[in-house]
Design a protein around this motif. Structure first.
Motif, PDB file in Angstrom:
ATOM      1  N   GLN A  58       1.094  -1.235  -0.352  1.00  0.00           N
ATOM      2  CA  GLN A  58       0.031  -0.091  -0.090  1.00  0.00           C
ATOM      3  C   GLN A  58       0.903   1.397  -0.170  1.00  0.00           C
ATOM      4  O   GLN A  58       1.830   1.570   0.717  1.00  0.00           O
ATOM      5  N   THR A  76      -3.807  -2.346  -9.850  1.00  0.00           N
ATOM      6  CA  THR A  76      -4.586  -1.473  -8.929  1.00  0.00           C
ATOM      7  C   THR A  76      -5.571  -0.905  -8.868  1.00  0.00           C
ATOM      8  O   THR A  76      -6.245  -1.999  -9.665  1.00  0.00           O
ATOM      9  N   LEU A  91       1.385   6.604  -8.779  1.00  0.00           N
ATOM     10  CA  LEU A  91       0.624   6.096  -7.772  1.00  0.00           C
ATOM     11  C   LEU A  91       0.014   7.020  -6.263  1.00  0.00           C
ATOM     12  O   LEU A  91       1.391   7.689  -5.933  1.00  0.00           O
ATOM     13  N   THR A  95      -2.683   4.055  -2.218  1.00  0.00           N
ATOM     14  CA  THR A  95      -3.574   3.070  -3.200  1.00  0.00           C
ATOM     15  C   THR A  95      -3.261   1.684  -2.920  1.00  0.00           C
ATOM     16  O   THR A  95      -2.231   1.910  -2.627  1.00  0.00           O
ATOM     17  N   VAL A  97      -1.558  -1.443  -4.108  1.00  0.00           N
ATOM     18  CA  VAL A  97      -0.563  -2.320  -5.665  1.00  0.00           C
ATOM     19  C   VAL A  97      -0.143  -2.801  -5.055  1.00  0.00           C
ATOM     20  O   VAL A  97       0.169  -3.701  -4.140  1.00  0.00           O
TER      21      VAL A  97
END
Length: 121
Positions: A58, A76, A91, A95, A97
């Protein structure tokens, strides 16, 4: 009076950099920072090498990635972002990921550089 620290402009020669394993995925990613907290900067940047990577994370900072060699995919919540040489990925902080790459060299820049202290990671 207290000591004053001022970072000086400098060049970082790629061939002289020493990559180090990254967190819990040492076989999948190695990094080297070229600017950041040691410079008392809130902007951090460096290089990362991904090899057979499938790394969940994250993002706790705003991150800009430039792919220099190979290809990088970032899964994502809104879909998979794919980038090859000279492509960029952005990013935003928060987010979730997964970094996926068979083989890639990237340059990253993140803000704030102090994210580790801020989140206690």
């Amino acid at each position: 009076m207290g000591e004053t620290f001022e970072a000086l402009p400098r060049a970082a020669r790629f061939d002289a950099l020493t990559f180090q394993p990254r967190f819990a995925y040492p076989d999948m990613c190695e990094v080297v920072e070229v600017a950041g907290l040691a410079d008392r900067s809130e902007l951090s940047g460096g290089f990362a090498r991904f090899k057979d990577a499938n790394i969940p994370w994250q993002v706790k900072y705003d991150e800009l990635i430039v792919v220099l060699e190979g290809a990088l995919a970032v899964r994502t919540p809104v879909g998979t972002l794919e980038a090859g040489p000279r492509d960029t990925l952005w990013l935003p902080a928060g987010t979730s990921v997964t970094y996926v790459s068979r083989d890639a060299l990237v340059f990253y820049s993140l803000h704030p550089a102090s994210w580790v202290r801020e989140v206690g990671a």
